[in-house]
Design a protein around this motif. Sequence first.
Motif: not given
Length: 125
Positions: A2-21
């Motif tokens: 089982q693999l479960v992703e999280s951390g996606g979303g909507l962000v403006q250009a230049g911003g940051s996101l952190r995905l986790s699995c």
Amino acid sequence: VQLVESGGGLVQAGGSLRLSCATSGFRFGDFAIGWFRQVPGKGREGVSCISPRGDYTFYDESVKGRFRIGRDNSKKSVRLQMDNLKPEDTGVYYCAADLGYPDHVICGEDEYENWGQGTQVTVSS
């Protein structure tokens, strides 16, 4: 497996996101883990992959210097830090796992048999 992703979303250009699995059901320390991106009408392309012990990493040319992959074998999890995001980074991001190699990492879709459900990343301009 089982693999479960999280951390996606909507962000403006230049911003940051952190995905986790988050993973379970397999010997995490024996598996390479990859992050793949898919946009409508195209296959999954390898964004970044990491070898079982974290000694080897791969980054697609389009994300080098902006994304960073890391794994915590004690927590059986992998993260993808995405900085300076661009609209072309938009897509569904999948976490994938398969038995890896101790001395290199491969980041092709066909090399991975186990996949999560994906998380949407949208970067607005």
